[in-house]
Design an enzyme around this catalytic site. Structure first.
Site, mmCIF file in Angstrom:
data_model
loop_
_atom_site.group_PDB
_atom_site.id
_atom_site.type_symbol
_atom_site.label_atom_id
_atom_site.label_comp_id
_atom_site.label_asym_id
_atom_site.label_seq_id
_atom_site.Cartn_x
_atom_site.Cartn_y
_atom_site.Cartn_z
ATOM 1 N N SER A 1 0.816 -1.216 0.000
ATOM 2 C CA SER A 1 0.000 0.000 0.000
ATOM 3 C C SER A 1 0.852 1.270 0.000
ATOM 4 C CB SER A 1 -0.876 -0.023 1.268
ATOM 5 O OG SER A 1 -1.240 1.282 1.641
ATOM 6 N N GLY A 2 0.494 2.203 -0.852
ATOM 7 C CA GLY A 2 1.199 3.489 -0.890
ATOM 8 C C GLY A 2 1.002 4.248 0.409
ATOM 9 N N LEU A 3 -0.241 4.197 0.912
ATOM 10 C CA LEU A 3 -0.536 4.884 2.170
ATOM 11 C C LEU A 3 0.331 4.308 3.292
ATOM 12 C CD1 LEU A 3 -2.366 6.728 3.961
ATOM 13 C CD2 LEU A 3 -3.878 4.747 4.220
ATOM 14 N N ASP B 1 1.293 10.525 2.009
ATOM 15 C CA ASP B 1 0.949 9.721 0.832
ATOM 16 C C ASP B 1 0.779 10.679 -0.348
ATOM 17 O OD1 ASP B 1 0.221 7.671 -0.808
ATOM 18 O OD2 ASP B 1 -1.773 7.375 0.048
ATOM 19 N N ASP C 1 1.149 -0.697 -5.046
ATOM 20 C CA ASP C 1 0.418 0.532 -5.298
ATOM 21 C C ASP C 1 1.369 1.486 -6.029
ATOM 22 O OD1 ASP C 1 -0.921 2.903 -5.195
ATOM 23 O OD2 ASP C 1 -1.319 2.840 -3.023
ATOM 24 N N ASP D 1 0.642 4.317 -7.370
ATOM 25 C CA ASP D 1 0.076 5.679 -7.427
ATOM 26 C C ASP D 1 -0.333 6.005 -8.867
ATOM 27 O OD1 ASP D 1 0.306 5.933 -4.702
ATOM 28 O OD2 ASP D 1 2.312 6.794 -4.785
ATOM 29 N N GLU E 1 -3.487 4.621 -10.620
ATOM 30 C CA GLU E 1 -4.753 5.363 -10.543
ATOM 31 C C GLU E 1 -4.731 6.540 -11.516
ATOM 32 O OE1 GLU E 1 -4.117 7.761 -6.415
ATOM 33 O OE2 GLU E 1 -3.403 5.689 -6.447
ATOM 34 N N LYS F 1 0.066 12.562 -6.776
ATOM 35 C CA LYS F 1 -1.281 12.245 -6.279
ATOM 36 C C LYS F 1 -1.414 12.603 -4.798
ATOM 37 C CE LYS F 1 -1.551 9.291 -3.622
ATOM 38 N NZ LYS F 1 -1.751 7.837 -3.545
ATOM 39 N N ASN G 1 -3.742 11.096 -1.294
ATOM 40 C CA ASN G 1 -4.573 9.943 -0.956
ATOM 41 C C ASN G 1 -6.059 10.231 -1.212
ATOM 42 O OD1 ASN G 1 -6.280 8.275 1.110
ATOM 43 N ND2 ASN G 1 -4.380 7.158 0.780
ATOM 44 N N SER G 2 -6.756 9.244 -1.752
ATOM 45 C CA SER G 2 -8.149 9.418 -2.182
ATOM 46 C C SER G 2 -9.113 9.685 -1.031
ATOM 47 C CB SER G 2 -8.609 8.159 -2.915
ATOM 48 O OG SER G 2 -7.733 7.875 -3.964
ATOM 49 N N ARG H 1 -6.765 1.785 -12.037
ATOM 50 C CA ARG H 1 -7.678 2.180 -10.949
ATOM 51 C C ARG H 1 -8.483 3.401 -11.360
ATOM 52 N NH1 ARG H 1 -5.365 3.377 -4.904
ATOM 53 N NH2 ARG H 1 -6.492 5.317 -4.490
ATOM 54 N N HIS I 1 -12.633 2.377 -7.396
ATOM 55 C CA HIS I 1 -12.452 2.896 -6.043
ATOM 56 C C HIS I 1 -13.669 3.722 -5.621
ATOM 57 C CE1 HIS I 1 -10.204 3.088 -2.535
ATOM 58 N NE2 HIS I 1 -9.419 4.138 -2.748
HETATM 59 C C1 SPV Z 1 -3.353 2.651 -0.560
HETATM 60 O O1 SPV Z 1 -3.460 1.714 0.186
HETATM 61 O O2 SPV Z 1 -2.378 3.397 -0.556
HETATM 62 C C2 SPV Z 1 -4.391 2.926 -1.530
HETATM 63 C C3 SPV Z 1 -5.715 2.523 -1.220
HETATM 64 O O3 SPV Z 1 -4.126 3.553 -2.529
HETATM 65 S S1 SPV Z 1 -6.485 3.847 -0.498
HETATM 66 O O4 SPV Z 1 -5.682 4.344 0.539
HETATM 67 O O5 SPV Z 1 -7.723 3.246 -0.075
HETATM 68 O O6 SPV Z 1 -6.688 4.841 -1.532
HETATM 69 MG MG MG Z 2 -2.379 4.487 -2.484
#
Ligand code: SPV
Ligand code: MG
Length: 505
Positions: free
Chosen positions: A42-44, A54, A81, A83, A110, A116, A118-119, A153, A184
């Site tokens: 996971s990027g986060l 992130d 991930d 990004d 994505e 980016k 975080n969403s 994504r 997402h």
């Molecule tokens: C991540 O885990 O970094 C993601 C998923 O991209 S989310 O955080 O849900 O966007």
């Molecule tokens: Mg991410």
């Protein structure tokens, strides 16, 4: 099967599959041990683990390093991930190249603008990338490594652009070669996903090709997993739960230890240190060391052809212990494994040597220790032999008493402790330098070849000293003096040496 193929199979299977977030080698090991067939880098989580935002604060090689740790210590495929996949098609290509080398199985990109955010951030930018630029990145990635899984994504539910835009882009990304689409959503229900899947499934029923769908139910976590099955989802990503679990655990333990200035109340609630060692697979090290050290050990050959009271010399007991036990102890301390004990050959040392399979057939150029069967020596004597520079080292005694006359050597003095042996079994005492103890180290392939060559000569009934006379002409044979305090000759002229017991350390 490659990890990319395994990830592809998970996506294409009819079964709903799950992958678990990890952000380090340790969390990856824990997730695999829990039973997951795949991992989400996971990027986060990876950025949070470093204390970074992130927001593409980490560069590609930093992300790759974490992926490498995860891949090094696990066996399941890792979906990374990615990004936005970088700023342009070239960055996307490089990303696949580097992630492949790091051991990843696939990447998810994505369709937002680089850098980016975080969403799930309320204040985050959710500006969308041009769909055709995004599709080009997918093409560049598949071109770089066709087997590497690329998941596209959709961010249109996050940005508020809605189903129609999301759907249109999904088709563009499928056309570009994506292996799956990640839809997402950040609302608390599964409604957006349901709306997308309604249309996707209808197209499928109409006979249109539709690639697998992946979801991240972090925000709609109350939706039942069976519902995801019912609507035909292929892969669920549990996206950040190891990170969040560890945050709570770390906060709690830090606070307690700080407030209580003691470890007493936390000790039982945290992992033991041995659990840490187990997760690090520390046991592998012990296995490895054992294997490596075993194979780097020298080989020992004990020549015990002659007998005393019908018992081969080396099996006679001195102070309730067989001579061979004394020898093995000393050899073992010096890293020598006894591989051959020659007994029952009623002849000379050379006759015994010819009966040793190890000496006849040994192929390695590792050192070999050859020891008479009637000696007791300290490990120091063996180690002293290692200090010699010749192809063969021979332990020498300064003892020149009559029964040792047959073992006398002459040659050139190299140092106080070492001689280059030129001749053995000399009949004149005047040029004698010492006598052969019966402990030899064959140091290398050249020494070994010289040693072996005499087995084909007609030396039947000859003694070690005769053999040495031949060998000194073929390679560099050095004698090294050991102190008479460091070894004992248990038999002299076929009789038990009465002084042995007194001399024993
Ligand atoms: C991540 O885990 O970094 C993601 C998923 O991209 S989310 O955080 O849900 O966007
Ligand atoms: Mg991410």
């Amino acid at each position: 099967m490659s990890k990319s193929k395994r990830l592809k199979e998970m996506l294409d299977s009819d079964k709903l599959e799950f992958i678990m977030e990890a952000h380090s080698g340790l969390s990856a090991v824990i997730a695999e041990e829990a039973g997951f067939d795949g991992l989400w880098a996971s990027g986060l989580s990876v950025s949070a683990m470093t204390g970074c935002k992130d927001r593409n604060e980490l560069d590609l090689s930093e992300v790759c390093k974490v992926v490498e740790w995860m891949a090094d210590h696990t066996s399941v495929p890792i979906l990374v991930d990615g990004d936005t996949g970088g700023a342009d098609v070239n960055s996307a290509r490089i990303m696949v190249n580097k992630l492949t080398k790091a051991g990843a199985a696939g990447v998810c990109i994505e369709d937002k603008l680089y850098p980016k955010h975080n969403s799930f951030l309320d204040n985050g930018s959710s500006d969308l990338a041009d769909p055709h630029l995004h599709a080009s990145k997918i093409r560049a990635m598949k071109l770089e490594n066709p087997e590497f899984v690329v998941i596209a994504r959709l961010e249109e539910f996050i940005s508020g652009d809605g189903l129609a835009e999301a759907y249109n882009r999904a088709l563009i990304y499928q056309e570009a070669g994506a292996d799956a689409i990640l839809v997402h959503s950040k609302i608390k229900t599964c409604d957006e996903i349901d709306s997308f899947m309604g249309q996707w499934n209808a197209d499928k029923t109409a006979g249109l090709n539709r690639i697998p769908i992946v979801i991240v139910p972090t925000k709609y976590y109350t939706t039942s997993t069976d519902h995801f099955r019912d609507i035909g989802i292929s892969l669920v990503i549990w996206a950040n739960h190891n990170l969040r679990a560890s945050i709570n655990a770390m906060k709690e333990v830090s606070k307690k230890i700080h407030d209580e200035e003691s470890l007493i109340s936390v000790e039982d609630s945290i992992a033991t240190v041995s659990e840490v060692f187990r997760l690090q697979r520390d046991y592998e090290l012990a296995d490895l060391e054992k294997k490596v050290l075993e194979s780097s050990k020298s080989v020992g050959v004990i020549l015990s052809g002659k007998s005393y009271n019908d018992v081969p010399y080396c099996y006679n007991k001195i102070k309730d212990k067989e001579i061979i036990e004394y020898q093995k102890e000393a050899l073992d301390k010096s890293g020598v494994i006894v591989k051959s004990i020659v007994t029952g050959v009623n002849g000379t040392e050379l006759d015994s040597m010819r009966h040793s399979d190890v000496l006849k057939n040994y192929k390695s150029d590792g050192p070999i220790i050859v020891s008479y069967g009637d000696l007791i020596y300290k490990s120091y004597a063996i180690r002293k032999l290692e200090t010699c520079r010749g192809d063969i080292s021979v332990a020498l005694s300064k003892n020149l008493t009559p029964y040792r006359y047959n073992e006398i050597v002459s040659g050139e003095k190299v140092s106080e402790d070492e001689v280059k042996i030129l001749f053995t079994n000399t009949s004149t005492m005047s040029d004698s330098l010492g006598s052969i103890v019966g402990l030899i180290r064959i140091n290398n392939a050249k020494g070994f070849e010289a040693f072996q060559s005499v087995f084909s000569d007609n030396l039947k009934g000859k003694r070690l000293a005769d053999l040495m006379n031949v060998v000194v002409k073929k390679c560099d044979v050095r004698g090294v003096f050991i102190s008479d305090d460091d070894w004992i000759d248990c038999f002299c002229d076929g009789e038990l040496n009465k002084e042995v017991v007194n001399k024993l350390w």
